[in-house]
Scaffold this motif. Structure first.
Motif, PDB file in Angstrom:
ATOM      1  N   ARG A  94     -89.592  20.301 -24.277  1.00  0.00           N
ATOM      2  CA  ARG A  94     -88.579  19.060 -23.599  1.00  0.00           C
ATOM      3  C   ARG A  94     -88.952  17.662 -23.474  1.00  0.00           C
ATOM      4  O   ARG A  94     -88.244  16.725 -23.684  1.00  0.00           O
ATOM      5  N   VAL A  97     -94.917  34.356 -18.182  1.00  0.00           N
ATOM      6  CA  VAL A  97     -94.199  33.482 -17.453  1.00  0.00           C
ATOM      7  C   VAL A  97     -94.731  31.979 -17.192  1.00  0.00           C
ATOM      8  O   VAL A  97     -93.928  30.943 -17.318  1.00  0.00           O
ATOM      9  N   ALA A 101     -94.422  30.253 -20.812  1.00  0.00           N
ATOM     10  CA  ALA A 101     -93.084  30.025 -21.225  1.00  0.00           C
ATOM     11  C   ALA A 101     -92.665  28.826 -20.548  1.00  0.00           C
ATOM     12  O   ALA A 101     -92.455  27.921 -20.899  1.00  0.00           O
ATOM     13  N   ASP A 102     -93.291  28.766 -19.157  1.00  0.00           N
ATOM     14  CA  ASP A 102     -92.925  27.513 -18.359  1.00  0.00           C
ATOM     15  C   ASP A 102     -93.673  26.265 -19.205  1.00  0.00           C
ATOM     16  O   ASP A 102     -92.944  25.111 -19.434  1.00  0.00           O
ATOM     17  N   GLY A 116     -81.696  32.033 -23.905  1.00  0.00           N
ATOM     18  CA  GLY A 116     -81.331  32.608 -22.634  1.00  0.00           C
ATOM     19  C   GLY A 116     -81.730  34.201 -22.606  1.00  0.00           C
ATOM     20  O   GLY A 116     -80.782  35.029 -22.054  1.00  0.00           O
ATOM     21  N   CYS A 172     -87.256  32.499 -26.263  1.00  0.00           N
ATOM     22  CA  CYS A 172     -86.327  33.128 -25.411  1.00  0.00           C
ATOM     23  C   CYS A 172     -85.701  32.508 -24.222  1.00  0.00           C
ATOM     24  O   CYS A 172     -84.654  32.680 -24.055  1.00  0.00           O
ATOM     25  N   ARG A 173     -86.522  31.416 -24.006  1.00  0.00           N
ATOM     26  CA  ARG A 173     -85.985  30.532 -22.902  1.00  0.00           C
ATOM     27  C   ARG A 173     -84.747  29.643 -23.685  1.00  0.00           C
ATOM     28  O   ARG A 173     -83.850  29.690 -22.933  1.00  0.00           O
ATOM     29  N   ILE A 200     -87.844  37.742 -21.499  1.00  0.00           N
ATOM     30  CA  ILE A 200     -88.929  37.976 -22.459  1.00  0.00           C
ATOM     31  C   ILE A 200     -89.237  39.325 -22.984  1.00  0.00           C
ATOM     32  O   ILE A 200     -89.260  40.223 -21.979  1.00  0.00           O
ATOM     33  N   LEU A 244     -91.797  33.044 -26.881  1.00  0.00           N
ATOM     34  CA  LEU A 244     -91.436  32.314 -25.195  1.00  0.00           C
ATOM     35  C   LEU A 244     -90.450  31.344 -25.189  1.00  0.00           C
ATOM     36  O   LEU A 244     -89.445  31.443 -24.435  1.00  0.00           O
ATOM     37  N   LEU A 245     -90.650  30.362 -25.998  1.00  0.00           N
ATOM     38  CA  LEU A 245     -89.695  29.246 -26.101  1.00  0.00           C
ATOM     39  C   LEU A 245     -88.364  29.721 -26.660  1.00  0.00           C
ATOM     40  O   LEU A 245     -87.101  29.288 -26.133  1.00  0.00           O
ATOM     41  N   GLU A 304     -92.123  25.313 -22.693  1.00  0.00           N
ATOM     42  CA  GLU A 304     -90.675  24.551 -22.541  1.00  0.00           C
ATOM     43  C   GLU A 304     -90.755  23.444 -21.954  1.00  0.00           C
ATOM     44  O   GLU A 304     -90.011  22.355 -22.340  1.00  0.00           O
TER      45      GLU A 304
END
Length: 197
Positions: free
Chosen positions: A125, A114, A117-118, A154, A150-151, A157, A147-148, A121
């Motif tokens: 961005r 997690v 992933a944060d 939508g 998946c983000r 994970i 992970l990107l 992303e």
């Protein structure tokens, strides 16, 4: 306007060196060379790479062909696995299964999925938030790339979203829409996406 996330292809496995310092293998370089003539690649006006050597080498080969500079962003690095160091392939695969299956937990001191992933992303961005966006190639790694994806898609994970073994795969997404335009595709067979993003 599209962005493309490319994972580095095959590397020389050097257990005595920290993983971020591993280099591309001859086979990995050949796969990059096989991608260079693709029509879609000519649209790329910006290349941003993780600071890890294998990603930088991948980006540099492409940048030399396109005659564009490479920007380095350390926040695009792979999930931090330094707590365990090198793992034998079967051990690594089992660890990766846990990493994706329990994204809120740290396996043996690894960065949590997690958190990775944060991080990826936020980095992507920020990289794409330009006054005049251009088609951008992001060069990185399979774990954070998954992970990107998946983000952007939508999706929860899951290792089911992981790239095929061996690396050297990419997906495309819209810069403005942040919408997934295709799934993982081997770098040498990717021919672009027809619809705008």
């Amino acid at each position: 306007m599209k962005a493309f996330y490319l994972t580095h292809p095959q590397v020389e496995i050097e257990p005595e060196r920290p993983v971020p310092e591993w280099r591309l293998s001859d086979g990995g370089r050949q796969r990059v060379d096989a991608m260079l003539g693709k029509t879609w690649l000519r649209s790329v006006g910006c290349i941003v790479s993780s600071a890890e050597l294998k990603a930088v080498e991948t980006a540099a080969l492409i940048a030399a062909y396109l005659r564009v500079a490479v920007e380095i962003d350390p926040e695009m690095g792979e999930n931090d696995r330094s707590a365990t160091g090198f793992l034998q392939p079967d051990e690594f695969e089992a660890a990766a299964d846990r990493f994706f299956a329990e994204p809120d937990k740290s396996w043996q001191g690894w960065e949590r999925a997690v958190d990775a992933a944060d991080r990826i992303e936020t980095a992507v961005r920020r990289v794409l938030d330009r006054p005049q966006p251009v088609p951008t190639l992001l060069v990185g790694h399979g774990g954070v790339g998954t992970l990107l994806k998946c983000r952007i898609g939508g999706r929860p994970i899951s290792r089911r979203e992981d790239q095929p073994a061996g690396g050297g795969n990419l997906f495309a997404f819209g810069i403005a829409s942040f919408e997934l335009l295709c799934d993982w595709t081997p770098m040498e067979t990717f021919e672009g996406v027809d619809h705008a993003g």
